[in-house]
Design a protein around this motif. Structure first.
Motif, PDB file in Angstrom:
ATOM      1  N   ALA A 367       0.802  -1.307   0.056  1.00  8.48           N
ATOM      2  CA  ALA A 367       0.188   0.041  -0.060  1.00  8.48           C
ATOM      3  C   ALA A 367       0.936   1.138  -0.106  1.00  8.48           C
ATOM      4  N   GLU A 368       2.001   1.249   0.810  1.00  3.84           N
ATOM      5  CA  GLU A 368       2.716   2.243   0.971  1.00  3.84           C
ATOM      6  C   GLU A 368       3.549   2.938  -0.679  1.00  3.84           C
ATOM      7  N   TRP A 374      -1.234   6.426  -6.927  1.00  2.23           N
ATOM      8  CA  TRP A 374      -2.786   6.747  -7.054  1.00  2.23           C
ATOM      9  C   TRP A 374      -2.784   8.386  -6.777  1.00  2.23           C
ATOM     10  N   VAL A 375      -2.242   8.902  -6.056  1.00  4.42           N
ATOM     11  CA  VAL A 375      -2.250  10.514  -5.858  1.00  4.42           C
ATOM     12  C   VAL A 375      -1.821  10.944  -7.197  1.00  4.42           C
ATOM     13  N   LYS A 376      -0.688  10.594  -7.659  1.00  2.83           N
ATOM     14  CA  LYS A 376      -0.410  11.246  -9.021  1.00  2.83           C
ATOM     15  C   LYS A 376      -1.195  10.911 -10.153  1.00  2.83           C
ATOM     16  N   GLU A 377      -2.146   9.725 -10.093  1.00  2.00           N
ATOM     17  CA  GLU A 377      -2.978   9.567 -11.123  1.00  2.00           C
ATOM     18  C   GLU A 377      -4.380  10.211 -10.880  1.00  2.00           C
ATOM     19  N   GLY A 378      -4.313  11.071  -9.752  1.00  6.23           N
ATOM     20  CA  GLY A 378      -5.580  11.846  -9.454  1.00  6.23           C
ATOM     21  C   GLY A 378      -6.556  11.131  -8.525  1.00  6.23           C
ATOM     22  N   ILE A 379      -6.154  10.122  -8.100  1.00  7.90           N
ATOM     23  CA  ILE A 379      -7.136   9.291  -6.851  1.00  7.90           C
ATOM     24  C   ILE A 379      -6.920  10.074  -5.636  1.00  7.90           C
ATOM     25  N   ASN A 380      -8.037  10.824  -5.152  1.00  4.99           N
ATOM     26  CA  ASN A 380      -7.845  11.520  -4.037  1.00  4.99           C
ATOM     27  C   ASN A 380      -8.978  10.987  -3.034  1.00  4.99           C
ATOM     28  N   PRO A 381      -8.854   9.984  -2.127  1.00  4.53           N
ATOM     29  CA  PRO A 381     -10.082   9.483  -1.298  1.00  4.53           C
ATOM     30  C   PRO A 381     -10.421  10.482  -0.356  1.00  4.53           C
ATOM     31  N   ASP A 382     -11.852  10.389  -0.019  1.00  6.99           N
ATOM     32  CA  ASP A 382     -12.555  10.998   1.022  1.00  6.99           C
ATOM     33  C   ASP A 382     -12.339  10.287   2.247  1.00  6.99           C
ATOM     34  N   VAL A 383     -12.190   8.976   2.208  1.00  8.39           N
ATOM     35  CA  VAL A 383     -11.893   8.082   3.509  1.00  8.39           C
ATOM     36  C   VAL A 383     -11.016   7.093   3.269  1.00  8.39           C
ATOM     37  N   ILE A 384     -10.139   6.818   3.853  1.00  7.74           N
ATOM     38  CA  ILE A 384      -9.167   5.591   3.977  1.00  7.74           C
ATOM     39  C   ILE A 384      -9.268   4.475   4.966  1.00  7.74           C
ATOM     40  N   VAL A 386      -8.000   1.262   7.161  1.00 11.07           N
ATOM     41  CA  VAL A 386      -7.024   0.523   7.227  1.00 11.07           C
ATOM     42  C   VAL A 386      -7.298  -0.498   8.526  1.00 11.07           C
ATOM     43  N   ASP A 387      -7.092  -1.752   8.103  1.00  7.52           N
ATOM     44  CA  ASP A 387      -7.468  -2.979   8.826  1.00  7.52           C
ATOM     45  C   ASP A 387      -6.025  -3.762   8.874  1.00  7.52           C
ATOM     46  N   PRO A 388      -5.037  -3.395   9.614  1.00  8.97           N
ATOM     47  CA  PRO A 388      -3.645  -4.296   9.560  1.00  8.97           C
ATOM     48  C   PRO A 388      -3.630  -5.412  10.353  1.00  8.97           C
ATOM     49  N   PRO A 389      -2.658  -6.481  10.233  1.00  6.38           N
ATOM     50  CA  PRO A 389      -2.412  -7.177  10.972  1.00  6.38           C
ATOM     51  C   PRO A 389      -1.817  -6.890  12.322  1.00  6.38           C
ATOM     52  N   ARG A 390      -1.552  -7.631  13.225  1.00  8.09           N
ATOM     53  CA  ARG A 390      -1.489  -7.404  14.882  1.00  8.09           C
ATOM     54  C   ARG A 390      -0.080  -6.253  15.006  1.00  8.09           C
ATOM     55  N   ASP A 399       2.445   7.293   6.281  1.00  6.66           N
ATOM     56  CA  ASP A 399       2.854   8.626   5.586  1.00  6.66           C
ATOM     57  C   ASP A 399       2.031   8.701   4.145  1.00  6.66           C
ATOM     58  N   ALA A 400       1.863   7.688   3.447  1.00 11.87           N
ATOM     59  CA  ALA A 400       1.104   7.502   2.135  1.00 11.87           C
ATOM     60  C   ALA A 400      -0.424   7.883   2.372  1.00 11.87           C
ATOM     61  N   ALA A 401      -0.875   7.371   3.702  1.00 11.01           N
ATOM     62  CA  ALA A 401      -2.180   7.809   3.850  1.00 11.01           C
ATOM     63  C   ALA A 401      -2.255   9.431   3.925  1.00 11.01           C
ATOM     64  N   MET A 402      -1.315   9.866   4.696  1.00 10.61           N
ATOM     65  CA  MET A 402      -1.353  11.265   4.962  1.00 10.61           C
ATOM     66  C   MET A 402      -1.219  12.249   3.748  1.00 10.61           C
TER      67      MET A 402
END
Length: 459
Positions: A367-368, A374-384, A386-390, A399-402
């Motif tokens: 994902a990172e 995706w940002v460079k491709e113009g994908i700007n999410p309103d909501v992210i 995350v459901d990571p492992p333990r 950092d990428a999410a921010m």
């Protein structure tokens, strides 16, 4: 007191007050400020114990006698509870379990995250907290010349045989017993871990709560499965709802349950089940929550806290087979999922097609690495989401999410400690949460799931 000179030694017998409970469910007492962990004890109890292990900063002890007992203590209904490592809290009344888990989250945010101001809501529990698991993974072994099957004892690979598990769906119990009887009668040799010899290592059973589909996965230390056709015939005759019999080849010395290679012996290579309104195809390696009833509760918390209007773009950064992404899909304009496991991404695409969802895109990769592109491709999410492992989120992923600047980041966590750690990191980046909603997906164990929503301070 010097840390190198503990006040107790192995074999010591003493009486202590239990005043706390660890995150694994052990009672915690003190001797001259020195911590002692005591399995099976509860806060408020006074117990006579024998010290079994001593480290520099803590010790372990076992109860020899209870002088007083907690009002929250109950009789465990499982006859092998004291020996089996599957559950840790059957001796604690269920309302007290929920409060213990809430306190675990409070402690993590205060001690690890330094975020004492975050409000932790009461845990959302189950009305009937038994027989909820849709997956069983049971090791097989040889003991004194006989085949045994059961769950591992706590912190051990010693097998505790059972005939009925209080947290497994009944169909799983029945199927495990049918397989055990069949392999014994057919002379299929169990795996002997110490000498890396024998054949049948584990049997995994998955049951569709909504569909009744049953999958049997035979994990073998070798490619050849003797008397295969007779075994399949026995399963077809005896297992209601049988939809899939799979052989999983696992020949390495490893604690992992499954190897990489699957062979479909009969039926299809998957079963189907549903979470709420969404249907899923589940293969042997698929990650699928083991408590489908509470998963709906969890995902509804995610959906509600996302405050979706219908025109949003959502990114699911640990999408797996697409469970959260597809659960939210009907309430958003576009959903993107990213996952590092290629087989899971393929399952996610199949699941989107299975549900007629055309506005979901899934991509394989870290994902990172994918999200900045995706940002460079113009994908700007309103909501992210995350459901990571333990182990929690990789710093690079946060950092990428921010960088994407979402209005809300929804964090689904199976580990309060790493959630608290990541909450502190997000706070440094300008994203804050006011409250955490725990959900009990795993009654009678020490595990707890949480949902937290992070928003920028200036919004």
């Amino acid at each position: 007191m010097s840390k190198s000179n503990p006040p107790v030694k192995p074999g010591d017998q003493l009486t202590i007050e239990i005043d706390n409970q660890s995150h694994t469910g052990d009672g915690v007492g003190k001797v001259d400020g020195f911590t002692i962990f005591v399995p099976s004890s509860l806060p408020g109890e006074r117990v006579k114990v024998k010290v079994t292990k001593v480290k520099k900063t803590y010790a372990h002890a076992q109860v020899e006698e209870w002088e007083t007992t907690s009002p929250d203590r109950v009789e465990p209904p499982c006859p092998v509870f004291e020996r089996c490592g599957g559950c840790q809290l059957q001796h604690l009344a269920y309302p007290a379990q929920l409060e213990m888990k809430r306190c675990q989250v409070v402690d993590s945010f205060a001690r690890i995250g330094g975020l004492e101001e975050v409000r932790v809501l009461p845990v959302r529990g189950m009305e009937q907290p038994w027989h909820y698991r849709n997956k069983a993974q049971v090791p097989f072994a040889k003991r004194r010349g006989e085949t045994v099957a059961g769950f591992y004892a706590s912190a051990s690979h010693a097998i505790v045989p059972f005939s009925h598990c209080m947290i497994q769906q009944d169909a799983n119990d029945r199927t495990i017993q049918i397989v055990k009887e069949a392999v014994v009668e057919l002379g299929i040799p169990p795996y002997e871990e110490k000498i890396h010899h024998g054949l049948l290592r584990h049997v995994m059973v998955r049951t569709g709560k909504q569909t009744g589909d049953v999958m049997v996965v035979l994990v073998t230390n070798g490619h050849r499965l003797p008397r295969k056709e007779e075994l399949i015939a026995r399963l077809k005759e005896s297992v209601p709802g049988l939809a899939s019999v799979v052989q999983n080849i696992h020949m390495r010395r490893s604690n992992r349950v499954l190897g990489q290679e699957n062979r479909v012996l009969w039926g299809q290579g998957w079963i189907e089940d549903a979470i709420g309104h969404v249907r899923f195809r589940i293969s042997p390696h698929s990650f699928f929550q083991v408590n489908p009833e509470q998963t709906v509760v969890l995902y509804e918390e995610v959906r509600r806290r996302a405050a979706l209007r219908g025109d949003e773009t959502v990114v699911d950064a640990y999408c797996g087979i697409g469970t959260i992404a597809l659960y939210l899909a009907r309430d958003v304009a576009q959903v993107y999922g990213v996952e590092s496991v290629a087989e899971a991404v393929e399952d996610a695409r199949i699941n989107a097609e299975l549900n007629g969802i055309k506005h979901a895109t899934f991509e394989t990769g870290a994902a990172e690495e994918v999200m900045p592109r995706w940002v460079k491709e113009g994908i700007n999410p309103d909501v992210i989401v995350v459901d990571p492992p333990r182990k929690g989120c990789a710093p690079e992923l946060l950092d990428a999410a921010m960088q994407m600047g979402p209005q809300r980041l929804i964090y689904v966590s199976c580990n309060p400690a790493t959630l608290a750690r990541d909450a502190a990191i997000l706070a440094e980046k300008g994203y804050f949460t006011d409250e955490v909603q725990p959900v009990d997906l795993f009654p009678h164990t020490h595990h707890v799931e949480c949902v937290a929503v992070f928003t920028p301070k200036d919004r």
